[in-house]
Design an enzyme around this catalytic site. Structure first.
Site, PDB file in Angstrom:
ATOM      1  N   CYS A  43       0.806  -1.225   0.000  1.00  0.00           N
ATOM      2  CA  CYS A  43       0.000   0.000   0.000  1.00  0.00           C
ATOM      3  C   CYS A  43       0.841   1.278   0.000  1.00  0.00           C
ATOM      4  O   CYS A  43       0.301   2.365  -0.185  1.00  0.00           O
ATOM      5  CB  CYS A  43      -0.939  -0.002   1.202  1.00  0.00           C
ATOM      6  SG  CYS A  43      -1.995  -1.464   1.282  1.00  0.00           S
ATOM      7  N   HIS A  80      -3.498   6.851   1.906  1.00  0.00           N
ATOM      8  CA  HIS A  80      -3.907   5.527   1.458  1.00  0.00           C
ATOM      9  C   HIS A  80      -5.250   5.204   2.105  1.00  0.00           C
ATOM     10  O   HIS A  80      -5.429   5.371   3.326  1.00  0.00           O
ATOM     11  CB  HIS A  80      -2.855   4.496   1.861  1.00  0.00           C
ATOM     12  CG  HIS A  80      -3.342   3.094   1.842  1.00  0.00           C
ATOM     13  ND1 HIS A  80      -3.977   2.534   0.747  1.00  0.00           N
ATOM     14  CD2 HIS A  80      -3.314   2.118   2.796  1.00  0.00           C
ATOM     15  CE1 HIS A  80      -4.303   1.288   1.017  1.00  0.00           C
ATOM     16  NE2 HIS A  80      -3.908   1.014   2.256  1.00  0.00           N
ATOM     17  N   ASN A 100     -10.297  -0.825   0.486  1.00  0.00           N
ATOM     18  CA  ASN A 100      -8.844  -0.716   0.437  1.00  0.00           C
ATOM     19  C   ASN A 100      -8.351  -1.327  -0.865  1.00  0.00           C
ATOM     20  O   ASN A 100      -8.367  -2.544  -1.043  1.00  0.00           O
ATOM     21  CB  ASN A 100      -8.235  -1.444   1.643  1.00  0.00           C
ATOM     22  CG  ASN A 100      -6.727  -1.369   1.686  1.00  0.00           C
ATOM     23  OD1 ASN A 100      -6.072  -1.061   0.706  1.00  0.00           O
ATOM     24  ND2 ASN A 100      -6.157  -1.681   2.845  1.00  0.00           N
TER      25      ASN A 100
END
Length: 415
Positions: free
Chosen positions: A191, A341, A371
Site C-alpha cells: 500500500c 492511502h 482498500n
C-alpha cells in the site's frame, strides 16, 4: 548515482562543496534554502587529470530539472459487492462494517467472487483483468496530460498482485502501443507502492533526463483474501490509478519533499507468505518428485492483525508527513488537501486529527471502493481532480502505509 535524499551525485568528486552553505540534504527528502538557485553543477574533473570539454566529459551534469503531475486516470471493475452482499456469506452486517471501517462497497475482478452461492450478479459483467484496468487508467492519464504513448520514457507499475510472476509492467507498455520500447517494470511495496513510484519517477527525471514517466498503482488483493474471514474479507477491493509525471523547470517543480521508511519487524502483523502446495499424488503438477525437488508454490491468504496495523498507521503517518513538511519548508497551514492511502476511515480521521486538519480538507472515497492497496491514492486523486475539488496549484500531503511494514509520505503540488 541517486542517494536516499533524492539528490544525485556523480561517482567522482563534485564541485557541490561550494554550494554547501546553502543546500541541505536529508536522509530522505530534499530542500534548498531560500534565494538559492537549484542549478547544481557536478563535475568529474579530478586534480591533476586532463581537462575535458563539456562535450567530452562523461559525468558533468546540470541538475536543473523539476517534475510535476500533469495527468491522472483510474479504472475499477464493473462488479460491485456491497456490505449486504458480504453478509450473505460471513457473519457481518452493513452497520458492523461501515462503523468499523467506513466501507460500504468495493469493486472486485470478475471470477473472484463466483463461488459465493448466494451471490446474485450479472455473470457477464466485468470480464476485466488487472492489467486491463491498469492500461485503461494509464490511457486516461495520458489523455489528460496530452502526451502520446510514444513519448513515454518509463512505465512504473506499483503492485503486489501482478498477473505474471516476472512483472506486468511490460504488458502495459505493449498495450499502450509505446513504439519506442521504454523501460517498464514493477515496484512491490504494497500500500506504500504508489508513493515510492512517485519518488522513483522524480529521481529518473531529475537525475536521468527522463521527460514523461507513467506511475501506475494497481492491485487485486481480492485474489488473496480469505472470504470466510469477516475481519479481512470486508476490507479489500480491486482498482487501478495512474499519473503522468513530467519534467519541468525547477521553478515549476511539483514534488517538494518526501519521507520513506520500512520496518521488517512488523511483517508479522500484515503478510501473505509463500507456501508449498500439497499434492495428493507422487508426482507434483510441476514435475517434481515429492520430497526430492521443490514443490509448486503459491501465496497464502492475507493475514492481518487489524489492531496492530491501526496503531502502527496512526503513529507513523502523522510523523512522516510532519517530517516531509519540515523538509519542504512548509507548515500544516500550507496543505490544501490530505490524501492518505484509503485503508480505514478511522485511520484517516486519526491522522487528520493529529495534523489538526479539518475533514473538509481530507480526500476520501473509501466508502465506495474499500482498500485498493497501491491503487487507492491515484484512484482518489483522479476522482478529486475530475470533480474539480483538486485544482492546479493545490498542495497535497499524501502518504501510503502497509505491508512490509512500509510507509512513506510526499508533499506535492498538482498541475
Amino acid at each position: 548515482m541517486a542517494n536516499a535524499s533524492g539528490m544525485f551525485t556523480p561517482t567522482a568528486p563534485c564541485v557541490r562543496r561550494r554550494f554547501s552553505p546553502s543546500i541541505g540534504i536529508y536522509r530522505s527528502g530534499f530542500w534548498f534554502s531560500e534565494g538559492v538557485s537549484r542549478r547544481i553543477v557536478c563535475s568529474s574533473t579530478t586534480q591533476g587529470a586532463e581537462k575535458l570539454s563539456p562535450s567530452e566529459s562523461r559525468v558533468p551534469r546540470l541538475l536543473s530539472r523539476g517534475c510535476k503531475l500533469v495527468g491522472c486516470g483510474s479504472a475499477v471493475p464493473s462488479l460491485q459487492i456491497s456490505n449486504d452482499d458480504l453478509s450473505q456469506i460471513v457473519d457481518t452486517s452493513d452497520e458492523w462494517i461501515s462503523v468499523r471501517t467506513g466501507i460500504r462497497n468495493r469493486r472486485i475482478l470478475s471470477g473472484v467472487f463466483s463461488f459465493a452461492v448466494h451471490m446474485v450478479y450479472d455473470a457477464a459483467a466485468g470480464k476485466d483483468s488487472l492489467t486491463e484496468l491498469a492500461v485503461e487508467a494509464a490511457k486516461k492519464a495520458l489523455q489528460m496530460a496530452e502526451v502520446n504513448p510514444d513519448d513515454v520514457d518509463l512505465v512504473l507499475l506499483c503492485t503486489s498482485t501482478p498477473e505474471d510472476l516476472f512483472g506486468s509492467a511490460p504488458q502495459i507498455q505493449k498495450a499502450l502501443g509505446c513504439k519506442n520500447n521504454p523501460l517498464a517494470y514493477d515496484i512491490t511495496a504494497a500500500c506504500s507502492g504508489f508513493v515510492l513510484g512517485l519518488v522513483s519517477a522524480a529521481c529518473y527525471i531529475r537525475g536521468g533526463g527522463f521527460k514523461n514517466v507513467l506511475v501506475i498503482g494497481a492491485d487485486a488483493l481480492s485474489r488473496y483474501v480469505d472470504w470466510t474471514d469477516r475481519g479481512s474479507c470486508i476490507l479489500f477491493g480491486d482498482a487501478a490509478g495512474a499519473v503522468l509525471v513530467q519534467a519541468c523547470d525547477t521553478e515549476e517543480d511539483g514534488l517538494f519533499s518526501f519521507d520513506l521508511h520500512s520496518d521488517g519487524e512488523g511483517q508479522r502483523h500484515l503478510k501473505a507468505t509463500m507456501k508449498q502446495n500439497d499434492k495428493d499424488h507422487e508426482l507434483g503438477t510441476n514435475g517434481s518428485l515429492l520430497g526430492v525437488l521443490p514443490k509448486g508454490s503459491s501465496y497464502s491468504c492475507i493475514q492481518m492483525n487489524g489492531k496492530e496495523v491501526f496503531r502502527f498507521a496512526a503513529r507513523v503517518v502523522p510523523q512522516s508527513i510532519e517530517l516531509a513538511l519540515e523538509k519542504a519548508g512548509l507548515t500544516r497551514s500550507s496543505i490544501d488537501w490530505l490524501l492518505l492511502h484509503q485503508a480505514n476511515q478511522r485511520i484517516i480521521d486519526a491522522v487528520a486529527t493529529r495534523l489538526e486538519l479539518p475533514s473538509e480538507r481530507v480526500i476520501s472515497n473509501l466508502a465506495n471502493y474499500g482498500n485498493t492497496s497501491a491503487a487507492s491514492i491515484p484512484l482518489a486523486l483522479d476522482e478529486a481532480v475530475r470533480s474539480g475539488k483538486v485544482q492546479s496549484g493545490h498542495t497535497i500531503a499524501t502518504a501510503g502505509f502497509g505491508a512490509g511494514l512500509t510507509w512513506g509520505s510526499a508533499i506535492l503540488r498538482w498541475g
